[in-house]
Design a protein around this motif. Structure first.
Motif, short mmCIF file in Angstrom:
data_model
loop_
_atom_site.label_atom_id
_atom_site.label_comp_id
_atom_site.label_asym_id
_atom_site.label_seq_id
_atom_site.Cartn_x
_atom_site.Cartn_y
_atom_site.Cartn_z
N ASN A 29 59.23 55.79 17.11
CA ASN A 29 58.79 57.17 17.24
C ASN A 29 59.80 57.87 18.13
O ASN A 29 60.63 57.24 18.78
CB ASN A 29 57.37 57.26 17.84
CG ASN A 29 57.34 56.88 19.30
OD1 ASN A 29 57.60 57.71 20.19
ND2 ASN A 29 57.05 55.61 19.59
N PHE A 30 59.72 59.20 18.17
CA PHE A 30 60.58 59.96 19.07
C PHE A 30 59.96 61.32 19.31
O PHE A 30 59.06 61.75 18.58
CB PHE A 30 62.01 60.10 18.50
CG PHE A 30 62.08 60.71 17.12
CD1 PHE A 30 62.33 62.06 16.95
CD2 PHE A 30 61.92 59.92 15.99
CE1 PHE A 30 62.40 62.62 15.68
CE2 PHE A 30 61.98 60.48 14.71
CZ PHE A 30 62.24 61.83 14.57
N VAL B 273 56.46 62.06 17.22
CA VAL B 273 56.38 61.79 15.79
C VAL B 273 56.77 60.34 15.51
O VAL B 273 57.54 59.74 16.21
CB VAL B 273 57.28 62.75 14.98
CG1 VAL B 273 56.81 64.17 15.15
CG2 VAL B 273 58.74 62.64 15.42
N HIS B 274 56.22 59.76 14.41
CA HIS B 274 56.43 58.35 14.05
C HIS B 274 57.71 58.17 13.20
O HIS B 274 57.96 58.92 12.30
CB HIS B 274 55.24 57.86 13.26
CG HIS B 274 55.25 56.38 13.02
ND1 HIS B 274 55.89 55.80 11.96
CD2 HIS B 274 54.73 55.36 13.73
CE1 HIS B 274 55.70 54.49 11.99
NE2 HIS B 274 55.00 54.21 13.06
N GLY C 185 52.61 47.17 13.13
CA GLY C 185 53.86 47.92 13.21
C GLY C 185 53.67 49.38 13.48
O GLY C 185 54.64 50.13 13.61
N GLU C 186 52.40 49.84 13.58
CA GLU C 186 52.14 51.26 13.83
C GLU C 186 52.27 51.54 15.32
O GLU C 186 51.34 51.90 16.00
CB GLU C 186 50.73 51.64 13.35
CG GLU C 186 50.54 51.46 11.85
CD GLU C 186 51.24 52.53 11.07
OE1 GLU C 186 51.77 53.48 11.67
OE2 GLU C 186 51.28 52.44 9.83
N THR C 187 53.46 51.37 15.86
CA THR C 187 53.67 51.58 17.29
C THR C 187 53.87 53.04 17.60
O THR C 187 54.30 53.79 16.75
CB THR C 187 54.91 50.81 17.75
OG1 THR C 187 56.00 51.19 16.91
CG2 THR C 187 54.69 49.32 17.64
N PRO C 188 53.62 53.50 18.82
CA PRO C 188 53.00 52.74 19.87
C PRO C 188 51.54 53.12 20.01
O PRO C 188 51.20 54.30 19.97
CB PRO C 188 53.79 53.18 21.10
CG PRO C 188 54.04 54.63 20.83
CD PRO C 188 54.15 54.77 19.33
N THR D 59 47.44 60.26 16.77
CA THR D 59 46.11 60.69 17.19
C THR D 59 45.51 59.60 18.07
O THR D 59 46.08 58.51 18.20
CB THR D 59 45.18 60.94 15.98
OG1 THR D 59 44.81 59.66 15.42
CG2 THR D 59 45.89 61.77 14.92
N VAL D 60 44.38 59.87 18.68
CA VAL D 60 43.77 58.88 19.56
C VAL D 60 43.29 57.65 18.77
O VAL D 60 43.04 56.59 19.35
CB VAL D 60 42.61 59.51 20.37
CG1 VAL D 60 41.36 59.65 19.51
CG2 VAL D 60 42.32 58.71 21.63
N LYS D 61 43.18 57.78 17.45
CA LYS D 61 42.78 56.65 16.61
C LYS D 61 43.97 55.97 15.96
O LYS D 61 43.81 55.06 15.15
CB LYS D 61 41.79 57.12 15.54
CG LYS D 61 40.47 57.59 16.09
CD LYS D 61 39.38 57.69 15.03
CE LYS D 61 39.68 58.76 14.01
NZ LYS D 61 38.57 58.89 13.03
N GLY D 62 45.19 56.41 16.31
CA GLY D 62 46.39 55.80 15.72
C GLY D 62 47.21 56.85 14.97
O GLY D 62 46.90 58.04 14.98
N TRP D 63 48.26 56.38 14.32
CA TRP D 63 49.13 57.29 13.56
C TRP D 63 48.43 57.76 12.30
O TRP D 63 47.79 56.98 11.60
CB TRP D 63 50.43 56.57 13.20
CG TRP D 63 51.28 56.26 14.38
CD1 TRP D 63 51.39 55.08 15.03
CD2 TRP D 63 52.14 57.17 15.08
NE1 TRP D 63 52.25 55.18 16.09
CE2 TRP D 63 52.73 56.46 16.14
CE3 TRP D 63 52.46 58.52 14.92
CZ2 TRP D 63 53.63 57.04 17.03
CZ3 TRP D 63 53.36 59.10 15.80
CH2 TRP D 63 53.93 58.37 16.83
N GLU D 64 48.56 59.05 12.02
CA GLU D 64 47.90 59.64 10.85
C GLU D 64 48.89 60.58 10.16
O GLU D 64 49.57 61.37 10.82
CB GLU D 64 46.65 60.42 11.28
CG GLU D 64 45.83 60.94 10.11
CD GLU D 64 45.27 59.83 9.24
OE1 GLU D 64 45.74 59.72 8.08
OE2 GLU D 64 44.41 59.07 9.70
N ASN D 65 48.99 60.46 8.84
CA ASN D 65 49.87 61.35 8.10
C ASN D 65 49.47 62.80 8.34
O ASN D 65 48.27 63.14 8.38
CB ASN D 65 49.82 61.05 6.61
CG ASN D 65 50.51 59.74 6.27
OD1 ASN D 65 51.06 59.09 7.15
ND2 ASN D 65 50.49 59.36 5.02
#
Length: 850
Positions: A463-464, A471-472, A837-840, A135-141
């Motif tokens: 991610n890929f 997806v992370h 580590g929450e790339t990218p 998401t625009v705020k970072g990775w979210e489950n």
């Protein structure tokens, strides 16, 4: 409730209790069929340890086996088919651009629940609830997202193949898939456009001159093979055989699909295929002072494949589903500025070509609504210009302060770019120019049952792209460092955490983890950054990182004269026994005999003076050393260990700048090996002095509060992806020094905490020397077997059984304590500092006023 202390003998637990420990998590206790969190888990940090952190902390992050993945050769495969595929995948890099990337690991497990997430463009993905989406705020489950949430998808997948297919075959495929009938021993084609019919006939003739085209009914054309004897028949014609070989013969209209070979074609061939496909089943028509392009089919697989191929040209389309009396019908719609790109890159052929030319003329002068392609409104939660009025004046607003109202809306990419340029904010500019299309979730369904799910490891980007959605795929190490920093001063001042950071992720410990504020509150913690973190980077890379906005603190250099000839050969990729290697050894030996410090320029001068080597050999060696000088890593007088290893300070030695340069791994391995060797030498040198002082003073961490600060503190070395430096079946330049620290470092006071997702690929000495293993879930057989070997003497079951009992949530692990020969099921605590580590993502932590 009693605390559990790990890494400390029972005798020391009785003697010292919980003093000198840090809080790392809570134990799971099984009550009936449920697992509940109970006792706190505390880790001893004042005695030296060798600790392995293995597996992937974010557990349960998997996707359904039928999820399609685009590969670097243009082909499409389901994730379950990737185990033995050597092609690269597509991932989002640190600057938010889609690039091909290596995959290194393949994971398979069973799941009882999946989420099916549908997006506004029609894309769909099935994944486990814990799998993160960007998401625009970072990775979210995924389980934390709602209908209306916007997630990252590719805006363009510029991936094409190199395989060859004649133009005639490309066009025949498009024509027959769109308006062909291929069953009951027939090959028929139906179209009333004279230009298309002529093109089809010419293509058939180029394919096989023995084929005839006959009328079949009013509009149908039948392809038959001309035989020397008898009538023309098509039951075993060459066209019929070819269509059967590629798998599309005999398919009903609802079953049609694009064969694999098309996806591996070059760009011009794919454009030709789509051109003819749209010229038959597609249409272009005026609508409310604009134009639309659409493509219809009763085959869902075909329509999804077309949508994907359009994305390779940067054309984003929306999928609509219509219910008809006979079956479902699917329609792709292309609107706005996307039409111009479609017409320029793909276009139409035949009668529709004239209408397309008219549309292009009209649309070229039209101003499109930019609010269709926007960045989510949530961007304003982490980014706002310092002075809205100044930015408004720069952008030419008649009422500059009015620009502030932008925070009420989702900005389009162009507007965000203008604001970012005026504000000189690189993070916002990167987002505005990214390869991301922010798609909206329109539906979320929970699926229950037994599913086989998969994940792949992408080391550099984590991610890929799966189902055309991003997806992370280093957390626990920093969490332990946080605990060390919180120790009482009389203890912390004698411990120095050192991160040999090869990925550039640990500098973020300076920032508070507001992203997980709610979770931290549940654990009785608050977001906060560490104030005692110092980031060292190679001197030649310092200014570059400062310009990038990375909060680095100090430069460091390696003393050139401390590197021996073999190390120079390794890092330069030169065989030590080659002519070049012999010259390097000769030069280094001559310089060392002078017993003076020297730099790379001195080495180059000595190379030029060598009389035993010819000009070509000297030129090669000189060029390599000049290239090494450009790394900005070496100096006549390097940085002293005492400047880096400081009690009470967490030091990050960031060498990630060499991740993308030629020979980058060798450079990183050189730095890791040299510092491991120097720290061991320093600690061994002072250990005897410390022991003598301790004997004289009756030293104890716990009984003497006035103990002076150590000359060189006890060191905790943190290294991620340790299997790269200590591989199972080979050696690197760092292997020797690291193994020496692991085997001998505890006596002089060095702890080594290493992490890997692949314990089965790691040197076996690491496992045999470990006194603590913190293992998040691992699924590969080799990895489980490797961990089983070190605990088989005191556990009654296979490690897999303990993993299976763990709740499938983020941060669960089993801890194997060799000191106590015990195993604990735990939930590791969340970090209170920001996790890099929450790339990218280029998104900085949310700003808060303290």
């Amino acid at each position: 409730m009693a605390e559990i202390v790990i890494g400390r003998s029972e005798r020391d637990v009785e003697k010292y209790g919980i003093e000198g420990t840090i809080f790392v998590g809570k134990q799971y206790v099984k009550m009936g069929e449920t697992m509940s969190l109970a006792n706190k888990i505390l880790l001893d940090v004042v005695r030296p340890h060798v600790i392995l952190v293995s597996g992937k902390r974010g557990e349960g992050k998997c996707i359904h086996g039928d999820t399609e993945i685009i590969l670097s050769d243009g082909s499409i495969k389901t994730v379950k088919e990737l185990a033995n595929d050597e092609n690269q995948i597509v991932a989002l890099n640190q600057i938010l651009k889609l690039k091909t990337a290596e995959k290194t690991k393949f994971y398979v497990r069973e799941a009882n629940e999946l989420l099916e997430i549908k997006l506004r463009t029609g894309r769909t993905i099935k994944l486990t609830p814990e799998h993160p989406l960007l998401t625009v705020k970072g990775w979210e489950n995924a389980c934390n997202l709602n209908v209306g949430s916007r997630v990252a998808t590719p805006r363009e997948l510029n991936i094409f193949g190199t395989e060859f297919l004649e133009d005639s075959k490309v066009k025949i495929l498009a024509y027959l898939i769109a308006e062909g009938h291929m069953s009951n021993n027939f090959v028929l084609f139906c179209n009333s456009d004279d230009k298309i019919v002529t093109d089809f006939k010419n293509s058939i003739n180029e394919f096989d001159r023995n084929l005839l085209i006959k009328k079949h009914g009013h509009l149908n054309l039948r392809i038959v093979e001309c035989k020397r004897h008898g009538h023309g028949i098509d039951s075993k014609s060459s066209i019929r055989k070819w269509l059967g070989e590629i798998g599309i013969y005999g398919k009903l209209s609802t079953e049609k699909f694009i064969p694999d070979s098309v996806f591996k074609l070059p760009k011009n061939k794919v454009a030709l295929f789509l051109n003819r496909l749209f010229s038959c089943d597609g249409t272009i028509y005026p609508r409310e002072e604009t134009w639309d392009v659409s493509y219809s089919s009763s085959s869902k697989k075909l329509i999804m494949q077309v949508q994907h191929l359009l994305l390779r040209f940067g054309v984003v389309s929306v999928l609509k589903t219509k219910v008809t009396p006979r079956n479902l019908n699917y329609e792709l719609i292309i609107r706005g500025a996307q039409i111009i790109r479609f017409l320029n890159e793909i276009g139409f052929f035949g009668v529709k070509e004239l209408r397309a030319a008219l549309a292009l003329r009209e649309l070229s002068s039209k101003k499109f609504n930019p609010n269709i392609d926007t960045v989510p409104k949530e961007i304003w939660e982490w980014y706002r210009p310092n002075n809205w009025a100044e930015i408004g004046r720069t952008m030419g607003y008649s009422t500059p302060k009015g620009l502030r109202s932008s925070i009420n809306y989702a900005p389009n990419r162009q507007k965000l770019k203008q604001i970012a340029l005026a504000d000189k904010n690189e993070a916002a500019l990167m987002l505005a120019e990214s390869d991301i299309y922010w798609d909206e979730i329109t539906e979320i369904n929970r699926l229950s049952g037994k599913f086989t799910v998969y994940d792949i490891s992408v080391p550099e980007h984590h991610n890929f792209v799966a189902a055309d959605i991003i997806v992370h795929n280093s957390y626990t190490l920093a969490m332990i460092a946080e605990g060390i920093s919180d120790l009482p001063k009389e203890i912390s001042q004698n411990i120095a955490p050192l991160f040999l950071d090869t990925m550039g992720i640990f500098w973020t410990m300076k920032q508070p983890n507001f992203r997980d504020e709610a979770l931290l509150t549940k654990w009785g913690l608050q977001p906060r950054g560490l104030t005692n973190v110092k980031v060292f980077v190679p001197g030649g890379k310092f200014d570059e990182m400062v310009e990038q906005g990375i909060p680095v603190d100090e430069k460091f250099y390696i003393t050139t004269s401390e590197i021996n000839a073999d190390e120079w050969c390794y890092v330069m990729g030169i065989n030590a026994t080659s002519d070049e290697g012999v010259l390097i050894a000769s030069v280094i030996n001559r310089l060392n005999k002078k017993e003076e410090r020297y730099g790379i320029k001195d080495i180059v001068k000595e190379v030029e003076k060598d009389e035993d080597s010819d000009k070509r050999i000297k030129a090669v060696v000189r060029t390599r050393f000049e290239a090494a000088d450009a790394w900005g890593l070496f100096a006549d007088e390097g940085t002293a260990v005492e400047q880096i290893i400081v009690g009470g300070q967490a030091t990050v030695l960031d060498i990630s700048a060499y991740a993308h340069v030629y020979g980058g791994f060798s450079i990183r391995a050189l730095v890791v090996g040299l510092f491991a060797k120097k720290i061991l030498e320093q600690r061994m040198a002072v250990r005897k002095i410390e022991e003598q002082e301790e004997i004289e003073k009756g030293f104890s961490y716990y009984t003497r509060r006035d103990v002076k600060k150590k000359r060189i503190p006890l060191v905790w070395m943190f290294i991620d992806e340790i299997h790269e430096f200590l591989p199972l079946d080979s050696e690197t330049i760092a292997t020797g020094p690291l193994l020496q620290v692991i085997r001998e470092g505890r006596q002089p006071g060095i702890s080594m905490i290493v992490a890997t997702q692949q314990p089965g690929k790691m040197n076996t000495d690491v496992l045999s020397q470990c006194d603590l293993v913190i293992s998040h879930r691992v699924t590969a057989k080799d990895d489980i077997n490797a961990l089983n070997r070190i605990m088989q003497t005191y556990l009654t079951s296979e490690l897999r059984e303990y993993f299976d009992e763990l709740p499938r949530v983020q941060g669960t692990a089993v801890i194997l304590d060799q000191n106590q020969e015990r195993m604990y099921s735990v939930q590791m605590r969340p970090r209170f500092s920001w996790h890099g580590g929450e790339t990218p993502t280029a998104i900085p932590p949310k700003e808060r006023k303290i």
